[in-house]
Design a protein around this motif. Sequence first.
Motif, mmCIF file in Angstrom:
data_model
loop_
_atom_site.group_PDB
_atom_site.id
_atom_site.type_symbol
_atom_site.label_atom_id
_atom_site.label_comp_id
_atom_site.label_asym_id
_atom_site.label_seq_id
_atom_site.Cartn_x
_atom_site.Cartn_y
_atom_site.Cartn_z
ATOM 1 N N VAL A 54 0.830 -1.265 -0.026
ATOM 2 C CA VAL A 54 -0.168 0.026 0.044
ATOM 3 C C VAL A 54 0.751 1.283 -0.074
ATOM 4 O O VAL A 54 1.688 1.311 0.628
ATOM 5 C CB VAL A 54 -0.969 0.040 1.145
ATOM 6 C CG1 VAL A 54 -1.787 1.416 1.332
ATOM 7 C CG2 VAL A 54 -1.872 -1.145 1.177
ATOM 8 N N LEU A 55 0.612 2.347 -0.759
ATOM 9 C CA LEU A 55 1.244 3.423 -0.710
ATOM 10 C C LEU A 55 0.223 4.476 -0.513
ATOM 11 O O LEU A 55 -0.958 4.710 -1.314
ATOM 12 C CB LEU A 55 1.735 3.852 -2.193
ATOM 13 C CG LEU A 55 2.327 5.177 -2.442
ATOM 14 C CD1 LEU A 55 3.456 5.437 -1.443
ATOM 15 C CD2 LEU A 55 2.891 5.276 -3.785
ATOM 16 N N LEU A 96 3.858 5.574 3.749
ATOM 17 C CA LEU A 96 3.238 6.894 3.627
ATOM 18 C C LEU A 96 4.075 8.223 3.112
ATOM 19 O O LEU A 96 5.010 8.178 3.879
ATOM 20 C CB LEU A 96 2.438 7.325 4.934
ATOM 21 C CG LEU A 96 2.008 8.804 4.965
ATOM 22 C CD1 LEU A 96 0.695 8.925 4.256
ATOM 23 C CD2 LEU A 96 1.648 8.979 6.573
ATOM 24 N N ILE A 97 3.832 8.923 2.127
ATOM 25 C CA ILE A 97 4.711 10.120 1.776
ATOM 26 C C ILE A 97 3.528 11.209 2.355
ATOM 27 O O ILE A 97 2.501 11.300 1.677
ATOM 28 C CB ILE A 97 4.788 9.948 0.347
ATOM 29 C CG1 ILE A 97 5.693 8.997 -0.012
ATOM 30 C CG2 ILE A 97 5.660 11.306 -0.008
ATOM 31 C CD1 ILE A 97 6.085 8.768 -1.814
ATOM 32 N N THR A 147 8.457 12.281 4.987
ATOM 33 C CA THR A 147 7.764 13.748 4.785
ATOM 34 C C THR A 147 8.444 14.499 3.673
ATOM 35 O O THR A 147 9.659 14.242 3.687
ATOM 36 C CB THR A 147 8.038 14.563 6.186
ATOM 37 O OG1 THR A 147 9.342 14.586 6.596
ATOM 38 C CG2 THR A 147 7.107 13.706 7.243
ATOM 39 N N VAL A 148 7.762 15.509 3.042
ATOM 40 C CA VAL A 148 8.252 16.162 1.945
ATOM 41 C C VAL A 148 7.576 17.688 2.445
ATOM 42 O O VAL A 148 6.412 17.873 2.472
ATOM 43 C CB VAL A 148 7.835 15.728 0.767
ATOM 44 C CG1 VAL A 148 8.034 16.497 -0.536
ATOM 45 C CG2 VAL A 148 8.160 14.353 0.305
ATOM 46 N N THR A 152 5.110 14.033 -5.489
ATOM 47 C CA THR A 152 5.807 13.324 -6.919
ATOM 48 C C THR A 152 7.229 13.163 -7.041
ATOM 49 O O THR A 152 7.500 12.484 -7.910
ATOM 50 C CB THR A 152 4.834 14.343 -8.158
ATOM 51 O OG1 THR A 152 5.113 15.532 -8.020
ATOM 52 C CG2 THR A 152 3.349 13.735 -8.000
ATOM 53 N N HIS A 153 7.951 14.209 -6.506
ATOM 54 C CA HIS A 153 9.287 14.005 -6.758
ATOM 55 C C HIS A 153 9.882 12.772 -5.885
ATOM 56 O O HIS A 153 11.230 12.491 -5.923
ATOM 57 C CB HIS A 153 9.989 15.276 -6.095
ATOM 58 C CG HIS A 153 9.587 16.574 -6.806
ATOM 59 N ND1 HIS A 153 9.621 18.030 -6.480
ATOM 60 C CD2 HIS A 153 8.978 16.759 -8.332
ATOM 61 C CE1 HIS A 153 9.061 18.406 -7.365
ATOM 62 N NE2 HIS A 153 8.837 17.840 -8.439
ATOM 63 N N HIS A 154 9.354 12.283 -4.971
ATOM 64 C CA HIS A 154 9.766 11.309 -4.142
ATOM 65 C C HIS A 154 9.058 9.969 -4.073
ATOM 66 O O HIS A 154 9.108 9.206 -3.162
ATOM 67 C CB HIS A 154 9.841 11.712 -2.668
ATOM 68 C CG HIS A 154 10.579 13.160 -2.576
ATOM 69 N ND1 HIS A 154 11.881 13.101 -2.416
ATOM 70 C CD2 HIS A 154 10.275 14.483 -2.541
ATOM 71 C CE1 HIS A 154 12.255 14.370 -2.287
ATOM 72 N NE2 HIS A 154 11.370 15.198 -2.411
ATOM 73 N N MET A 155 8.423 9.435 -5.228
ATOM 74 C CA MET A 155 7.644 8.595 -5.439
ATOM 75 C C MET A 155 8.750 7.365 -6.221
ATOM 76 O O MET A 155 8.306 7.209 -7.327
ATOM 77 C CB MET A 155 6.437 8.390 -6.204
ATOM 78 C CG MET A 155 5.374 9.273 -5.216
ATOM 79 S SD MET A 155 3.923 9.989 -6.127
ATOM 80 C CE MET A 155 3.276 8.604 -7.159
ATOM 81 N N ASP A 156 9.625 6.787 -5.487
ATOM 82 C CA ASP A 156 10.637 6.021 -6.279
ATOM 83 C C ASP A 156 10.183 4.799 -6.495
ATOM 84 O O ASP A 156 8.922 4.176 -5.996
ATOM 85 C CB ASP A 156 11.786 6.055 -5.476
ATOM 86 C CG ASP A 156 11.854 5.447 -4.138
ATOM 87 O OD1 ASP A 156 10.960 4.646 -3.975
ATOM 88 O OD2 ASP A 156 12.578 6.119 -3.332
#
Length: 341
Positions: A210-211, A240-241, A270-271, A286-290
């Motif tokens: 799960v994301l 979780l982001i 966290t971003v 979206t910059h950290h969804m690797d």
Amino acid sequence: MSYTIALNFEDGVTRFIGCKAGETVLDAAYRQKVNLPMDCSDGVCGTCKGHCEQGAFDMGDEYLEEALSDEEAAEGQVLTCQMVPSSDCVIQVPVASTLCKTAVGKIEGTVAMVEQLSEDSIELAVDLNADAELAFLPGQYIHIDVPGSDQHRSYSFSSKPGEQRSTFLIRNIPGGVMSSYLTQRAAVGDRLTLTGPMGSFYLRDVKRPVLMLAGGTGLAPFLSMLEQLVEKGCDQPVHLIYGVNKDDHLVKTDTLDAFAEWLPTFTYTTVVVDEASRNSRKGYVTHHMDAEVMHDGDVDVYLCGPPPMVDAVLRHFDDEGIVPQSFHYEKFTPNQVGEAA
């Protein structure tokens, strides 16, 4: 023995009913004055067809294929006149609640706590009346009437279902009708009226990674979902982001730390958008969804945040050709919860 059945109507209203062992969903609904669509009640016409999103049940073999084909049954379609649950279930009913002569419920409660967590967010706790029954699916929202006005605002639960105290994360909008009440006039013991629950954004059975993608106070429904996962257990990775505009907009991180201790498969990052942030991750979610959190598309994605964030994630998925196994999202505006999918 009795099972809890969540009936999700196409107008966003959810009604919970109890279903006795051996009882069909249709009979249980009628017993509780919810008139689900029905013409024959014998598995012949297909009028009572719905979609079971989760739960175990027996359909028997007393219905006609014209009413429910093998292909439809394999996709989770059910006939409520034949469906006998053997667990709690969630069923999508393809008509409006008003056509089933049922209405969204009203619950009374009192303000138990108001705390300004940051310039951007307020936490509200409401103690429900002792005789109140409030069931909801983690991720759903409810309308709260604003005292002293004829208006209401809609907020996702941050607490888990079944608690006598419900909590909410509320964006602080200067001049906003609810924000003004909470920051200027609210007092412990104030009476509140809540209407709901509502919404198709809720946690499904976890069968794969799960994301979770949260923007600002869009964190609220994920706190409710995580409460549920901690209680029931989860052996799938859950990440979780959590994105905000400024460092001091990050709230409830101590709660997220606790979830990471209680649920070994849960992690979070966290971003922060602000370029002057001290956070190690800057920019947008979206910059950290690797690739690691996307699991080659074998992932269920849940997204809750303001419309620009939701639109940005949708564009990112489209541009990158990302097709998750399932994708559930909810937009919210300062005044109300918006659309869900």
